[in-house]
Design an enzyme around this catalytic site. Sequence first.
Site, PDB file in Angstrom:
ATOM      1  N   HIS A 135      14.809 -37.987  37.273  1.00  0.00           N
ATOM      2  CA  HIS A 135      15.146 -38.180  35.868  1.00  0.00           C
ATOM      3  C   HIS A 135      13.867 -38.349  35.058  1.00  0.00           C
ATOM      4  CE1 HIS A 135      15.762 -41.304  32.687  1.00  0.00           C
ATOM      5  NE2 HIS A 135      16.775 -40.542  32.370  1.00  0.00           N
ATOM      6  N   SER A 136      13.968 -38.154  33.764  1.00  0.00           N
ATOM      7  CA  SER A 136      12.786 -38.274  32.902  1.00  0.00           C
ATOM      8  C   SER A 136      13.152 -38.865  31.551  1.00  0.00           C
ATOM      9  CB  SER A 136      12.187 -36.878  32.710  1.00  0.00           C
ATOM     10  OG  SER A 136      11.422 -36.794  31.532  1.00  0.00           O
ATOM     11  N   ASN A 137      12.170 -39.473  30.916  1.00  0.00           N
ATOM     12  CA  ASN A 137      12.227 -39.807  29.487  1.00  0.00           C
ATOM     13  C   ASN A 137      10.992 -39.210  28.829  1.00  0.00           C
ATOM     14  OD1 ASN A 137      13.813 -42.882  30.152  1.00  0.00           O
ATOM     15  ND2 ASN A 137      14.564 -41.421  28.679  1.00  0.00           N
TER      16      ASN A 137
ATOM     17  N   ASP B 179      13.796 -42.168  39.542  1.00  0.00           N
ATOM     18  CA  ASP B 179      12.873 -42.345  38.422  1.00  0.00           C
ATOM     19  C   ASP B 179      12.043 -43.563  38.791  1.00  0.00           C
ATOM     20  OD1 ASP B 179      11.629 -43.258  36.041  1.00  0.00           O
ATOM     21  OD2 ASP B 179      13.144 -42.264  34.817  1.00  0.00           O
TER      22      ASP B 179
ATOM     23  N   ASN C 278      22.063 -40.225  36.858  1.00  0.00           N
ATOM     24  CA  ASN C 278      21.082 -41.275  36.632  1.00  0.00           C
ATOM     25  C   ASN C 278      21.736 -42.400  35.838  1.00  0.00           C
ATOM     26  OD1 ASN C 278      20.895 -39.453  34.162  1.00  0.00           O
ATOM     27  ND2 ASN C 278      19.692 -41.207  33.485  1.00  0.00           N
TER      28      ASN C 278
ATOM     29  N   TYR D 104      13.982 -28.435  30.106  1.00  0.00           N
ATOM     30  CA  TYR D 104      14.892 -29.489  29.658  1.00  0.00           C
ATOM     31  C   TYR D 104      15.201 -29.228  28.183  1.00  0.00           C
ATOM     32  CZ  TYR D 104      16.812 -34.280  29.881  1.00  0.00           C
ATOM     33  OH  TYR D 104      17.624 -35.382  29.888  1.00  0.00           O
TER      34      TYR D 104
ATOM     35  N   ASP E 130      24.149 -32.169  31.187  1.00  0.00           N
ATOM     36  CA  ASP E 130      24.195 -33.637  31.304  1.00  0.00           C
ATOM     37  C   ASP E 130      24.855 -34.245  30.079  1.00  0.00           C
ATOM     38  OD1 ASP E 130      23.813 -36.317  31.674  1.00  0.00           O
ATOM     39  OD2 ASP E 130      21.631 -36.265  31.430  1.00  0.00           O
TER      40      ASP E 130
ATOM     41  N   ASN F 199      25.817 -37.188  29.728  1.00  0.00           N
ATOM     42  CA  ASN F 199      25.480 -38.621  29.653  1.00  0.00           C
ATOM     43  C   ASN F 199      26.715 -39.534  29.666  1.00  0.00           C
ATOM     44  OD1 ASN F 199      22.378 -38.239  27.978  1.00  0.00           O
ATOM     45  ND2 ASN F 199      22.694 -39.426  29.836  1.00  0.00           N
TER      46      ASN F 199
ATOM     47  N   GLU G 118      25.783 -33.169  35.615  1.00  0.00           N
ATOM     48  CA  GLU G 118      25.164 -34.507  35.651  1.00  0.00           C
ATOM     49  C   GLU G 118      25.982 -35.485  34.813  1.00  0.00           C
ATOM     50  OE1 GLU G 118      20.958 -34.376  34.909  1.00  0.00           O
ATOM     51  OE2 GLU G 118      20.902 -36.442  34.195  1.00  0.00           O
TER      52      GLU G 118
ATOM     53  N   LYS H 279      18.090 -27.166  32.279  1.00  0.00           N
ATOM     54  CA  LYS H 279      19.041 -28.253  32.037  1.00  0.00           C
ATOM     55  C   LYS H 279      19.252 -28.398  30.539  1.00  0.00           C
ATOM     56  CE  LYS H 279      19.208 -33.323  32.049  1.00  0.00           C
ATOM     57  NZ  LYS H 279      18.909 -34.546  32.802  1.00  0.00           N
TER      58      LYS H 279
ATOM     59  N   HIS I 139      16.536 -39.083  18.567  1.00  0.00           N
ATOM     60  CA  HIS I 139      15.192 -39.613  18.816  1.00  0.00           C
ATOM     61  C   HIS I 139      14.496 -39.925  17.489  1.00  0.00           C
ATOM     62  CE1 HIS I 139      14.266 -38.065  23.160  1.00  0.00           C
ATOM     63  NE2 HIS I 139      15.552 -38.382  23.040  1.00  0.00           N
TER      64      HIS I 139
ATOM     65  N   LYS J 176      20.590 -31.150  27.792  1.00  0.00           N
ATOM     66  CA  LYS J 176      21.058 -32.499  27.476  1.00  0.00           C
ATOM     67  C   LYS J 176      22.262 -32.363  26.567  1.00  0.00           C
ATOM     68  CE  LYS J 176      19.694 -36.230  27.967  1.00  0.00           C
ATOM     69  NZ  LYS J 176      20.158 -37.122  29.065  1.00  0.00           N
TER      70      LYS J 176
HETATM   71 MG   LIG Z   1      20.971 -37.954  32.860  1.00  0.00          MG
END
Ligand SMILES: [Mg+2]
Length: 436
Positions: A334-336, A307, A283, A150, A235, A237, A260, A204, A33, A206
């Site tokens: 889902h989120s951002n 989402d 997602n 998260y 997750d 990804n 996930e 969760k 990020h 990431k």
């Molecule tokens: Mg995901």
Amino acid sequence: MLMSLKTGPRIKEIHITPIAIVDPPLLNAAGLHAPYALRTIVELVTDDGISGISEIPGTSAIDAALHDSIALLIGKDVFQLNEIRQVLINRFGTDTAAERGETPWDQRKLVHIFSAIEVACMDIIGKVTGRPIVDLLGGKMRDRVPFAAYLFYKYGGAGGELGFGTDPAATGWAAARQASGLTPVEMVTQAKAMCTEFGFQSIKLKGGVFEPQQEVDAMFALHEAFGPDIPLRLDPNAIWKLETGIKYGRQLEPILEYLEDPVRGQENMAKVRQALTIPLATNMCTTSFGDIPNSIRLGAEDIILSDHHFWGGLRASMTLAGICETFGRGLSMHSNSHLGISLAAMVHLGAALPHLTYALDTHYPWQSDEIITAGRFTFEEGAVAVPTEPGLGVELDRIALARLHQNYLSCGLTKRDDQVEMQKVQPGWTFQSVRW
Ligand SMILES: [Mg+2]
């Protein structure tokens, strides 16, 4: 007594304001990020002076498309959401899978634009009718909407002007969110600080950042620290190969609530799903209504992470909930990186969903800025109370909007690019859609 029909209110002004919010150096499969995450705030004002607001992920391409749509939307009745959607489809076409891209986040235009306009219109409709948005979605099924902790692998640092630096005056979670989170021990420390502050009762991580065994070890460390009653999720990804997904999925079976997106694409997801006994969530492989037929044919996942920014609004998300109910899919969210306008919309939707068996994702603990007059939302036992005021139930803080817009102008970012940020730390690093 017969009541007479009224028209309007009609959209008179549309204000589109890109903002940049402080974001710590969080890692994910696509890189790192940036010190600021971008959001776009949309405000509609009607001919009778009522304001409605919304928040979507920020990128200059979608901002430009929003500007392109202004002339199409001025004069439209805010209740005529079906017509507004059709006008936008006529202008931008329906989105394609290629437009979504391979990154963990979605880059399609129409869903974002319609989500922004629909939420702001529903904020106005709520104010006109004196009802919260959840009532416009059919009414609430619960008073409080549960969210999950998260966790992110991260470098030490607070983001924003501090970048990789830290604010020595920070305390509590604000101090913990600056800390490095790379080893299993550090992830347990991060989880404990976040759960203490917000009361989350699901966790969760990431993943997709390190080779799989390191992430599996972190999950077992969390299981050891929190015990069997706290549901855990990982997750990666979609960055694992098929055999990797099956191998590490089997290791994780005893301790995960769900896995996930271990692998990329519906076909691979279906194969992992057949090999494992724990549910798979996505997602990334089922992300649009066009993906649903193949999802059902293949059996690609057990849980779809909705989402409203990516599925084309709140009412479309309710449609998705109906499809999930019909075909036996679970539904979560889902989120951002986001602020309180998006969170308010997520909470209204979360309250209206007929079945909610999984706590929703939110990045909100990682953000320190806010753009609503009431200040940052509070969480009790990991849940947010459903706003009871008309519309979204939050009001735009115009001083914060101006400040965060200035951040946008100063930071120079115009889109999310985690690869570029990662290359500043690891020169030559490139995103791979499948890595391990
Ligand atoms: Mg995901």
